[in-house]
Design a protein around this motif. Structure first.
Motif, PDB file in Angstrom:
ATOM      1  N   ASP A 221      34.477  30.671  40.014  1.00 26.94           N
ATOM      2  CA  ASP A 221      35.764  31.228  39.579  1.00 26.94           C
ATOM      3  C   ASP A 221      36.372  30.266  38.569  1.00 26.94           C
ATOM      4  O   ASP A 221      36.489  29.058  38.852  1.00 26.94           O
ATOM      5  CB  ASP A 221      36.721  31.397  40.762  1.00 26.94           C
ATOM      6  CG  ASP A 221      36.400  32.616  41.608  1.00 26.94           C
ATOM      7  OD1 ASP A 221      35.538  33.410  41.184  1.00 26.94           O
ATOM      8  OD2 ASP A 221      37.008  32.774  42.680  1.00 26.94           O
TER       9      ASP A 221
ATOM     10  N   ARG B 109      33.704  34.884  37.591  1.00 30.78           N
ATOM     11  CA  ARG B 109      34.993  35.567  37.389  1.00 30.78           C
ATOM     12  C   ARG B 109      35.911  34.662  36.589  1.00 30.78           C
ATOM     13  O   ARG B 109      35.848  33.435  36.684  1.00 30.78           O
ATOM     14  CB  ARG B 109      35.636  35.926  38.728  1.00 30.78           C
ATOM     15  CG  ARG B 109      34.796  36.864  39.586  1.00 30.78           C
ATOM     16  CD  ARG B 109      35.622  37.519  40.681  1.00 30.78           C
ATOM     17  NE  ARG B 109      36.407  36.564  41.431  1.00 30.78           N
ATOM     18  CZ  ARG B 109      37.373  36.906  42.297  1.00 30.78           C
ATOM     19  NH1 ARG B 109      37.639  38.179  42.489  1.00 30.78           N
ATOM     20  NH2 ARG B 109      38.046  35.986  42.949  1.00 30.78           N
TER      21      ARG B 109
ATOM     22  N   LYS C 244      44.750  38.093  37.134  1.00 31.54           N
ATOM     23  CA  LYS C 244      44.082  37.639  38.338  1.00 31.54           C
ATOM     24  C   LYS C 244      42.587  37.529  38.066  1.00 31.54           C
ATOM     25  O   LYS C 244      42.044  38.238  37.222  1.00 31.54           O
ATOM     26  CB  LYS C 244      44.362  38.643  39.455  1.00 31.54           C
ATOM     27  CG  LYS C 244      43.936  38.220  40.839  1.00 31.54           C
ATOM     28  CD  LYS C 244      44.397  39.257  41.859  1.00 31.54           C
ATOM     29  CE  LYS C 244      44.009  38.864  43.275  1.00 31.54           C
ATOM     30  NZ  LYS C 244      44.505  39.853  44.265  1.00 31.54           N
TER      31      LYS C 244
ATOM     32  N   THR D 154      38.876  38.004  37.622  1.00 27.95           N
ATOM     33  CA  THR D 154      38.148  39.265  37.523  1.00 27.95           C
ATOM     34  C   THR D 154      36.783  39.015  36.882  1.00 27.95           C
ATOM     35  O   THR D 154      36.581  38.014  36.191  1.00 27.95           O
ATOM     36  CB  THR D 154      38.935  40.282  36.680  1.00 27.95           C
ATOM     37  OG1 THR D 154      38.180  41.489  36.552  1.00 27.95           O
ATOM     38  CG2 THR D 154      39.217  39.733  35.291  1.00 27.95           C
TER      39      THR D 154
ATOM     40  N   GLU E  11      46.195  33.821  46.945  1.00 32.22           N
ATOM     41  CA  GLU E  11      46.062  35.275  46.977  1.00 32.22           C
ATOM     42  C   GLU E  11      46.398  35.894  45.629  1.00 32.22           C
ATOM     43  O   GLU E  11      45.691  36.779  45.135  1.00 32.22           O
ATOM     44  CB  GLU E  11      46.972  35.856  48.067  1.00 32.22           C
ATOM     45  CG  GLU E  11      46.864  37.367  48.206  1.00 32.22           C
ATOM     46  CD  GLU E  11      47.738  37.904  49.319  1.00 32.22           C
ATOM     47  OE1 GLU E  11      47.888  39.138  49.412  1.00 32.22           O
ATOM     48  OE2 GLU E  11      48.292  37.094  50.101  1.00 32.22           O
ATOM     49  N   GLN E  12      47.485  35.417  45.004  1.00 26.51           N
ATOM     50  CA  GLN E  12      47.895  35.981  43.716  1.00 26.51           C
ATOM     51  C   GLN E  12      46.889  35.658  42.616  1.00 26.51           C
ATOM     52  O   GLN E  12      46.648  36.470  41.735  1.00 26.51           O
ATOM     53  CB  GLN E  12      49.287  35.468  43.325  1.00 26.51           C
ATOM     54  CG  GLN E  12      50.408  35.988  44.208  1.00 26.51           C
ATOM     55  CD  GLN E  12      50.636  35.107  45.422  1.00 26.51           C
ATOM     56  OE1 GLN E  12      49.730  34.394  45.873  1.00 26.51           O
ATOM     57  NE2 GLN E  12      51.835  35.140  45.963  1.00 26.51           N
TER      58      GLN E  12
ATOM     59  N   GLY F 278      43.679  34.959  43.192  1.00 28.11           N
ATOM     60  CA  GLY F 278      42.428  35.611  43.560  1.00 28.11           C
ATOM     61  C   GLY F 278      41.284  34.652  43.800  1.00 28.11           C
ATOM     62  O   GLY F 278      40.115  35.032  43.674  1.00 28.11           O
TER      63      GLY F 278
ATOM     64  N   ARG G 119      38.312  32.754  45.357  1.00 28.66           N
ATOM     65  CA  ARG G 119      37.338  32.940  46.422  1.00 28.66           C
ATOM     66  C   ARG G 119      36.907  31.570  46.950  1.00 28.66           C
ATOM     67  O   ARG G 119      37.225  30.541  46.351  1.00 28.66           O
ATOM     68  CB  ARG G 119      36.118  33.701  45.907  1.00 28.66           C
ATOM     69  CG  ARG G 119      36.393  35.104  45.417  1.00 28.66           C
ATOM     70  CD  ARG G 119      35.120  35.732  44.876  1.00 28.66           C
ATOM     71  NE  ARG G 119      34.624  35.042  43.679  1.00 28.66           N
ATOM     72  CZ  ARG G 119      33.451  35.288  43.107  1.00 28.66           C
ATOM     73  NH1 ARG G 119      32.641  36.188  43.627  1.00 28.66           N
ATOM     74  NH2 ARG G 119      33.079  34.626  42.019  1.00 28.66           N
TER      75      ARG G 119
END
Length: 727
Positions: free
Chosen positions: A124, A161, A204, A206, A243-244, A246, A248
């Protein structure tokens, strides 16, 4: 030499689970084993001595340390060509994953750890960009970063991502201009800029590179007043708002791109912000909403949060700020610095190079060691290379598919080891239990019933009793995991690392200074870690309670350095700030910027200022005029700087304080030019060292022009605009 404990059949009755085991059984055995008057501690001795005293070998208690592997999944063999798609939590790079050690004092335990870098491990990457005006060209280059970086990362992983966020600065003075026009468009000239903001989560994380390009293309440059930016506020939010953003549980990379320095904790006072950064998420509709309320985080606070959330940082900065961020890199583990080209065209290469640098090394790190605990490492790296000491913690030049072995040596105490390396989201836990020696071969009585028998290096409790000293009752404690009751908000720190967990209750540590104490249910409070002012806790005007200042009467602010006493603002005429300002923290804040001074009594640009000071300026600059003889005595109240011509006089835009432009005549009727200003009661004069022409000289159409414009000399002398030099 290890000391052992001699036991017997009557003594063994005391290890039964019923409450029928009575103290007289122990006394009976002691009377048979010990000589008259001999101390009970004589039961503890080396093996040979106990044998010579005819203690049967089967009655000698000799507890040993042990190692138990609780979780031991093999490392993952994965490649990009595989059709099987594993979830991040299914990929294992460390073996074993969990084990329990029981330690005996002075008897270290050793175990090995295998690390193997998995192929095609997910990544990420969050791109955090400075959107102040100086980064305008860089934004254009980032607009196509998403799809281009996706293509480049295919060589590393198929599970990639990307996300995007931007920052500018706190939305209060003096960081930004708060005039209505500048709040809408903070840029000057014909530049169309968006309103200033602290931090914004634009996208976020992706796997859609085209979505990254689309949203980044919609972004606009903004602006602020000072050079350092509010990037630390943004980094904190990116780290804690999992959370906001994203995030992992995979490799987490944060790319921080800027061409400026940074504000950090303490700078809040410039904007009259009194609350320390709380290290929590404050995103609403993807905007950081508390920049005006909380201070910038400190570097140590950022290090903690980045480590807690397993984020590796890549600082992509321009060459001018390389030294600053290299120093910052030395303070932030697992971070890298790359040079951003003048227009950031090399950003993809910079990211790839920095990632390869970060991923080429695995390092073992342990959390803080308690008193009496020691740990050491030995590494077996590539090509048979071995490392000990600090080098035993790491292996470099890590390659995919290669296995690396670490040997870890523990000695005494209760601790949790965290292992972080290339994949910092993988935490490797070792639970350690020590055998107690506090009550060395002693007994504890409760009435006539034996509550505890303290074996050498081991505690054995009666049924229903638990704890280090058998001081806890299972009927009072709701869980066998006593430490769970000592962790705040289900965190990992026991008693906030400031105390010990006893019967599920925190007992806070003592400090060398008895006046400094930890307190609170989880020892989360103290009375010595509050804000300071003038190097005094709470400014010397309050007390520190749970890391917050409780101010004395007539004082406020986070450091109690804001006085509510208005008497220092009282002017000679009896008015507060001469009626030209407000009294804040005992200091006048003049509402009209042309007024200055402790009570807004000074006005450097008011009519008459130029003529008031011209005689002193003439005598000091040219050694002429009516004050020539008394110049040293009467005219030392200002500092003076000579300049060559009018163009070198200070300009209004160069100053943060009022400035008067003056054009006056000397005793020979020649013009001379100067500026006069007052900055924090410091009076400063700039004067053109060369005199102009005589004021009554007729030169071509100049006099005619003066007559046509009807511009009296008196008006020129008090003009606030720069004068034009006579031709």
């Amino acid at each position: 030499m290890a000391l052992l404990l001699c036991s017997s059949a009557p003594l063994l009755l005391c290890f039964c689970s019923s409450s029928s085991c009575r103290f007289f059984n122990i006394l009976f055995y002691l009377q048979n084993f010990l000589s008259v008057g001999e101390a009970k501690s004589a039961r503890c001795d080396d093996l040979q001595s106990l044998s010579e005293r005819h203690c049967p070998p089967g009655k000698i208690e000799n507890p040993r340390g042990s190692t138990k592997i609780d979780k031991n999944q093999p490392v993952t063999n994965r490649n990009k060509e595989s059709t099987e798609k594993l979830k991040p939590e299914q990929i294992t790079q460390i073996q074993p994953q969990k084990l329990t050690l029981t330690l005996r004092s002075g008897e270290p335990q050793t175990f090995s750890l295998k690390f193997k870098r998995a192929k095609d491990y997910p990544i990420d990457l969050y791109y955090l960009m400075d959107l102040s005006f100086s980064m305008k060209d860089d934004l254009e280059n980032v607009k196509n970063l998403g799809t281009d970086l996706m293509k480049e990362m295919q060589a590393i992983t198929t599970d990639f991502r990307i996300g995007f966020g931007s920052f500018v600065e706190k939305t209060v003075m003096p960081y930004i201009s708060t005039t209505p026009a500048r709040l809408i468009n903070p840029c000057t000239g014909n530049q169309n800029c968006t309103s200033a903001f602290s931090y914004k989560n634009v996208l976020k994380l992706t796997d859609r590179g085209d979505e990254f390009n689309r949203l980044v293309s919609q972004q606009q440059i903004s602006g602020n007043l000072d050079s350092p930016e509010g990037g630390f506020d943004a980094i904190m939010q990116v780290a804690v708002c999992e959370e906001q953003i994203g995030w992992r549980n995979v490799t987490r990379l944060l790319v921080f791109s800027t061409d400026a320095g940074f504000h950090f904790t303490g700078d809040r006072k410039l904007g009259r912000i009194f609350h320390p950064n709380d290290g929590k998420c404050h995103l609403e509709n993807n905007m950081y909403t508390m920049s005006h309320y909380y201070d910038y985080p400190s570097i140590a606070h950022l290090v903690q949060k980045l480590s807690d959330h397993n984020i590796q940082t890549i600082f992509a900065v321009t060459e001018d700020f390389q030294p600053v961020y290299k120093e910052l890199k030395n303070l932030i583990p697992k971070s890298a610095v790359g040079t951003l080209s003048s227009n950031s065209s090399n950003v993809i290469k910079l990211i790839i190079d920095a990632y390869n640098s970060l991923s080429s090394e695995v390092i073992l790190e342990n959390s803080r060691l308690p008193e009496g605990m020691s740990i050491s490492y030995k590494s077996h790296c590539k090509n048979g290379a071995e490392g000990t000491g600090e080098n035993g913690r790491k292996c470099s030049n890590i390659s995919i598919g290669d296995e690396y072995i670490f040997f870890i040596y523990f000695n005494w105490s209760q601790h949790v080891l965290l292992m972080r390396g290339l994949i910092p989201t993988h935490r490797w836990r070792v639970n350690l239990a020590k055998r107690n020696t506090r009550d060395f071969c002693e007994f504890t009585e409760v009435g006539a019933e034996l509550t505890k028998v303290q074996l050498f290096d081991q505690s054995v409790c009666n049924e229903g009793r638990i704890g280090r000293l058998c001081e806890c009752s299972v009927f009072e404690i709701q869980t066998e995991d006593l430490d769970a009751n000592c962790r705040k908000d289900n965190g990992t720190d026991i008693c906030s690392n400031n105390g010990d967990c006893v019967c599920g209750t925190c007992e806070c540590k003592k400090r060398e200074n008895p006046a400094e104490v930890y307190s609170g249910k989880y020892c989360e409070c103290d009375n010595f870690n509050c804000d300071r002012s003038n190097n005094k806790l709470c400014g010397g005007h309050g007390r520190c309670e749970c890391r917050q200042c409780i101010c004395d009467a007539n004082f406020t602010s986070g450091a109690c350095d804001c006085s509510l006493d208005w008497t220092p603002c009282l002017a000679k005429n009896g008015q507060i700030c001469n009626g030209r300002g407000t009294c804040e923290c005992g200091i006048c804040k003049c509402t009209d910027p042309k007024f200055q001074g402790p009570t807004c009594e000074l006005c450097p640009t008011c009519p008459g200022v130029c003529s008031e000071h011209k005689a002193c300026i003439e005598c000091r600059a040219f050694e002429t005029g009516e004050k020539k003889e008394t110049c040293e005595r009467d005219c030392s109240y200002f500092s003076m700087i000579k300049v060559k011509d009018l163009s070198r006089l200070p300009q209004p835009t160069d100053q943060s304080f009022p400035l008067a432009y003056c054009k006056e005549r000397d005793h020979n009727d020649c013009w001379f030019y100067f500026t006069y200003s007052v900055d924090n009661n410091t009076k400063e004069v700039y004067v053109v060292e060369k005199l102009g022409i005589e004021a009554n000289t007729v030169v071509g159409g100049v006099v005619l022009l003066s007559i046509m414009l009807s511009s009296p000399i008196e008006e020129l002398s008090t003009s606030t605009a720069p004068p034009t030099e006579n031709v």
